[in-house]
Design an enzyme around this catalytic site. Sequence first.
Site, short mmCIF file in Angstrom:
data_model
loop_
_atom_site.label_atom_id
_atom_site.label_comp_id
_atom_site.label_asym_id
_atom_site.label_seq_id
_atom_site.Cartn_x
_atom_site.Cartn_y
_atom_site.Cartn_z
N LYS A 98 0.81 -1.21 0.00
CA LYS A 98 0.00 0.00 0.00
C LYS A 98 0.86 1.27 0.00
O LYS A 98 0.34 2.35 -0.28
CB LYS A 98 -0.97 0.01 1.19
CG LYS A 98 -0.35 0.16 2.56
CD LYS A 98 -1.43 0.02 3.64
CE LYS A 98 -0.87 0.18 5.05
NZ LYS A 98 -0.54 1.59 5.36
N ASP A 99 2.16 1.13 0.26
CA ASP A 99 3.07 2.27 0.21
C ASP A 99 3.68 2.48 -1.16
O ASP A 99 4.37 3.47 -1.39
CB ASP A 99 4.22 2.09 1.22
CG ASP A 99 3.75 2.14 2.66
OD1 ASP A 99 2.61 2.57 2.91
OD2 ASP A 99 4.53 1.73 3.55
N ARG A 146 -8.12 8.15 3.40
CA ARG A 146 -9.08 7.07 3.10
C ARG A 146 -9.86 6.70 4.36
O ARG A 146 -11.10 6.61 4.34
CB ARG A 146 -8.34 5.83 2.58
CG ARG A 146 -9.23 4.59 2.45
CD ARG A 146 -8.40 3.34 2.21
NE ARG A 146 -7.46 3.08 3.28
CZ ARG A 146 -7.78 2.43 4.40
NH1 ARG A 146 -9.00 2.00 4.61
NH2 ARG A 146 -6.87 2.23 5.34
N ARG A 147 -9.16 6.47 5.46
CA ARG A 147 -9.84 6.15 6.72
C ARG A 147 -10.69 7.32 7.19
O ARG A 147 -11.81 7.15 7.65
CB ARG A 147 -8.82 5.78 7.79
CG ARG A 147 -8.11 4.45 7.54
CD ARG A 147 -6.97 4.25 8.51
NE ARG A 147 -6.28 2.98 8.27
CZ ARG A 147 -5.00 2.77 8.50
NH1 ARG A 147 -4.24 3.75 8.97
NH2 ARG A 147 -4.46 1.58 8.27
N ARG A 164 1.04 10.67 12.83
CA ARG A 164 2.19 10.22 12.06
C ARG A 164 3.14 9.45 12.95
O ARG A 164 3.02 9.42 14.16
CB ARG A 164 2.91 11.42 11.43
CG ARG A 164 2.18 12.11 10.30
CD ARG A 164 2.19 11.35 9.01
NE ARG A 164 3.49 10.81 8.69
CZ ARG A 164 4.50 11.49 8.14
NH1 ARG A 164 4.33 12.77 7.83
NH2 ARG A 164 5.64 10.91 7.87
N ARG A 170 3.00 5.90 17.35
CA ARG A 170 1.56 6.16 17.34
C ARG A 170 0.89 5.61 18.59
O ARG A 170 0.02 6.26 19.19
CB ARG A 170 0.94 5.56 16.08
CG ARG A 170 1.47 6.17 14.80
CD ARG A 170 0.75 5.66 13.57
NE ARG A 170 1.48 6.01 12.35
CZ ARG A 170 0.96 5.98 11.14
NH1 ARG A 170 -0.29 5.61 10.96
NH2 ARG A 170 1.69 6.29 10.09
N CYS A 257 -0.83 7.00 -3.09
CA CYS A 257 -0.98 6.14 -1.92
C CYS A 257 -1.64 6.87 -0.76
O CYS A 257 -1.96 6.27 0.26
CB CYS A 257 0.39 5.62 -1.47
SG CYS A 257 1.38 4.95 -2.80
#
Length: 334
Positions: A98-99, A146-147, A164, A170, A257
């Site tokens: 996904k990156d 997206r989230r 981030r 996190r 992305c």
Amino acid sequence: MTISQEKPLVTDNIATDQTTLNIATRQSPLALWQAEHIKARLEALYPELTVNLVTMVTKGDKILDTPLAKIGGKGLFVKELEQALFDKRADIAVHSLKDVPMELPEGLMLGAYCQRAAPTDAFVSNQYESLQALPEGAVLGTSSLRRQCQIKAHRPDLQIKTLRGNVGTRLSKLDAGEYDAIILATSGLQRMGLDERIRGELDVEVSLPAVGQGALAIECREGDESVLSLLAPLNDDISRICLIAERALNRHLQGGCQVPIAGFALLDEQTSELWLRGRVGSEDGTTLLKVEQRCQLSGTQSEQERQAEQVGIEVAEALLAQGADQILNHIYNK
């Protein structure tokens, strides 16, 4: 500017030692786990092969005070690794798919799509059991548009705050009380042995996964047949078909992305039916476009891959017909 528009310098060819394989990887704990995982698999397959890790810090690792969407997206996490491939300091690079930008630099390719792990988003909180249990006005942390757009569509009353850093950072911010809850990739937490931090996985109806989420991909130089031969056993045919469809969707939308695009495919191994779902949403969640399509795959592996790519294009076209381009253009202009 996306990575595909930049052309790293390519050094003179250097003969590859067939008994040694060098893996380019970021230095974050999760990236190192991923590289070590591939290293262990290769060493189990080829006992005579010496596999080394070439660690490096990417621009995306250095800039931690700005949302990814404003500094070039997640392609910032792969540029330095790709340069190591061009320079022949590394033979392969291991990425969270996904990156990886939708367009690769000329001369590089994805040599293996590994079996996909959990593709879902994980709800993490020290106080609340679920997304639904969060009180009105609660602060939710995520680095993903997206989230953000999907969660805002589901819970418009929540405050979304940028988050981030690597997984540990996190979680530390959550534990320090900066957030009531955070959303992370389920697969990342599981790979780091942090299953106990997961309160639950978000239903894909609430938060459709990112394109490629949960999958590892291995990048290498085009035409490097010795490396491609070594990587062949790591390919997972089911995951490959699904991921090709998802990436075709994102590529046709000219998405990067770090844009509010979701794409998730499932392939029924018994019936060969491919089911692709795609979404594009506005940052505030007031607009959330949804398209899905099913297709019966047939023929050889390469023919099925072409069919999967076509499904991705058709789902993207349907989203564009609903106005996805207007949403994405607004975000790019910002």
